[in-house]
Design a protein around this motif. Structure first.
Motif, mmCIF file in Angstrom:
data_model
loop_
_atom_site.group_PDB
_atom_site.id
_atom_site.type_symbol
_atom_site.label_atom_id
_atom_site.label_comp_id
_atom_site.label_asym_id
_atom_site.label_seq_id
_atom_site.Cartn_x
_atom_site.Cartn_y
_atom_site.Cartn_z
ATOM 1 N N VAL A 170 0.862 -1.177 0.000
ATOM 2 C CA VAL A 170 0.000 0.000 0.000
ATOM 3 C C VAL A 170 0.901 1.229 0.000
ATOM 4 C CG1 VAL A 170 -0.242 -0.048 2.526
ATOM 5 C CG2 VAL A 170 -1.970 1.106 1.153
ATOM 6 N N TYR A 171 0.523 2.278 -0.743
ATOM 7 C CA TYR A 171 1.363 3.474 -0.850
ATOM 8 C C TYR A 171 0.508 4.680 -1.214
ATOM 9 C CZ TYR A 171 1.125 2.456 -5.886
ATOM 10 O OH TYR A 171 0.682 2.200 -7.169
ATOM 11 N N LYS A 172 1.112 5.845 -1.133
ATOM 12 C CA LYS A 172 0.449 7.102 -1.473
ATOM 13 C C LYS A 172 0.954 7.612 -2.814
ATOM 14 C CE LYS A 172 0.800 12.023 -0.599
ATOM 15 N NZ LYS A 172 1.673 13.039 0.023
ATOM 16 N N VAL A 173 0.020 8.001 -3.696
ATOM 17 C CA VAL A 173 0.387 8.765 -4.889
ATOM 18 C C VAL A 173 0.624 10.203 -4.439
ATOM 19 C CG1 VAL A 173 -0.377 9.620 -7.128
ATOM 20 C CG2 VAL A 173 -0.857 7.256 -6.465
ATOM 21 N N ASP A 174 1.817 10.716 -4.705
ATOM 22 C CA ASP A 174 2.272 11.981 -4.116
ATOM 23 C C ASP A 174 1.787 13.189 -4.924
ATOM 24 O OD1 ASP A 174 3.573 13.351 -2.086
ATOM 25 O OD2 ASP A 174 5.498 13.363 -3.145
ATOM 26 N N GLY A 175 0.460 13.305 -5.054
ATOM 27 C CA GLY A 175 -0.110 14.353 -5.891
ATOM 28 C C GLY A 175 0.243 15.757 -5.474
ATOM 29 N N ASN A 176 0.468 15.973 -4.161
ATOM 30 C CA ASN A 176 0.786 17.332 -3.723
ATOM 31 C C ASN A 176 2.138 17.807 -4.217
ATOM 32 O OD1 ASN A 176 1.153 15.231 -1.500
ATOM 33 N ND2 ASN A 176 2.521 16.836 -0.759
ATOM 34 N N SER A 177 2.986 16.902 -4.737
ATOM 35 C CA SER A 177 4.256 17.347 -5.340
ATOM 36 C C SER A 177 4.014 18.124 -6.632
ATOM 37 C CB SER A 177 5.169 16.150 -5.617
ATOM 38 O OG SER A 177 4.639 15.333 -6.646
ATOM 39 N N LEU A 178 2.793 18.015 -7.180
ATOM 40 C CA LEU A 178 2.403 18.774 -8.365
ATOM 41 C C LEU A 178 1.448 19.915 -8.007
ATOM 42 C CD1 LEU A 178 1.685 15.832 -10.857
ATOM 43 C CD2 LEU A 178 3.686 17.343 -10.850
ATOM 44 N N GLY A 179 1.305 20.203 -6.727
ATOM 45 C CA GLY A 179 0.351 21.200 -6.283
ATOM 46 C C GLY A 179 0.732 22.622 -6.636
ATOM 47 N N ASN A 180 -0.180 23.534 -6.342
ATOM 48 C CA ASN A 180 -0.020 24.938 -6.711
ATOM 49 C C ASN A 180 0.465 25.822 -5.576
ATOM 50 O OD1 ASN A 180 -1.057 24.801 -9.523
ATOM 51 N ND2 ASN A 180 -2.916 24.108 -8.496
#
Length: 340
Positions: A170-180
């Motif tokens: 289980v893991y996290k997709v690090d979407g906040n690394s593409l945040g604004n």
């Protein structure tokens, strides 16, 4: 971590002020995992890169300690050819160590920074040790999960499902690394998703992927910029997903949980922190009933062989950075998870 056999606890939900916790290890030891070695009856903990180590290690005779930081050990001297390299200390995060069947070795899952033009991102990899739980672990030549178009992947955790006999990552997709921008890079609209993914792996080797990953949780507006640090626990009846939300560097960071009654891939319902006003499981003292901790998170469940009880290890702010702490966990008569 080792496969867990749960002994059901039916105790009242603890609502009174909790006893303040002291660190189990007074050093910077973020994102800990814990595993019991049955042969030498020793507990081992592993943590995010710090103190000039790619991965840190500690040992103890029991889950409650005393814990000793292993100054001469770096279990992962080289995080692999797909990463930014072995000397980029601080960029290899959140290890999770599992034992393979028939004492055939150990697998360490971890997240590491990518090199050169992709250095803004991390991906999830694995390394194998056949001889010792302390390594050295030999990394696979390529990552296990690397969804770069969605921000990469971090915070892996291994899970053996006692209900089915299957093994998962289980893991996290690090979407906040593409945040604004904003808190943890993701509080300025439009906000990015940070889904928690479940990937089946081969039961024997722990690294061969089976099928496609399944999304089991995501952030909502009450989680702030993210959900992360997933860890699965079987409570004897249900699958429980521990996770952290808000930003790791702020006091809102906390340990929460969600529950699935429909199998490990089923729908997980958030049970605290973001659901109906209930408090997070472990949160900053002053905001809630939090063991006198500040910004607790990164929880990993374990089975305490000596006490015959389940618990979690986590990190919280301390003078040295983020120290190792531990709390017991159980389930009350209403099916709520509690900590003690």
């Amino acid at each position: 971590m080792l496969p867990l056999l749960f002994v059901s606890l039916s105790l009242p939900l603890l609502t009174s002020a909790k006893t303040p916790k002291s660190p189990l290890l007074q050093t910077d030891f973020p994102d800990p995992c814990i595993i019991h070695h049955p042969t030498n009856n020793t507990y081992y903990a592993f943590a995010t890169s710090s103190n000039q180590k790619n991965i840190q290690a500690a040992s103890a005779p029991s889950a409650s300690g005393p814990w000793t930081w292993l100054s001469s050990v770096d279990p992962l001297p080289d995080p692999g050819p797909w990463t930014s390299g072995p000397r980029n200390y601080g960029m290899t995060w959140a290890p999770s160590v599992i034992s393979l069947p028939d004492s055939s070795g150990w697998v360490m899952y971890y997240s590491a920074q990518l090199p050169a033009n992709s250095s803004a991102f991390h991906c999830v990899g694995a390394a194998v040790s056949k001889m010792s739980i302390l390594g050295p672990y030999e990394p696979l030549p390529s990552p296990l999960a690397c969804p770069l178009s969605k921000g990469g992947a971090i915070d892996p955790s291994g899970f053996f499902d006692p209900q089915t006999g299957k093994r998962y990552l289980v893991y996290k997709v690090d979407g906040n690394s593409l945040g604004n921008g904003g808190s943890c890079g993701n509080t300025i609209a439009p906000l990015r998703n940070t889904p928690i993914m479940l990937q089946r792996v081969n039961e024997t080797d722990g690294v061969t992927l089976i099928g496609e990953p399944v999304e089991i949780l995501d952030r909502d507006e009450r989680d702030g910029p993210l959900v992360e640090a997933p860890d699965l626990w079987w409570d004897g009846k249900r699958h429980v997903l521990f996770y952290s939300n808000h930003c790791w560097s702020e006091e809102g960071y906390s340990v929460n949980y969600a529950v699935s009654t429909d199998g490990v891939e089923g729908e997980y319902v958030k049970m605290n922190g973001t659901n109906g006003g209930e408090r997070a499981l472990v949160m900053t003292e002053g905001i809630g009933d939090g063991f006198n901790l500040s910004a607790p998170g990164g929880a990993t469940s374990f089975w305490d062989e000596e006490k015959g009880e389940s618990g979690i290890v986590l990190h919280a702010n301390c003078r040295e950075g983020r120290c190792l702490f531990g709390v017991g966990i159980g389930v009350d008569e209403d099916g709520r998870v509690y900590v003690d």
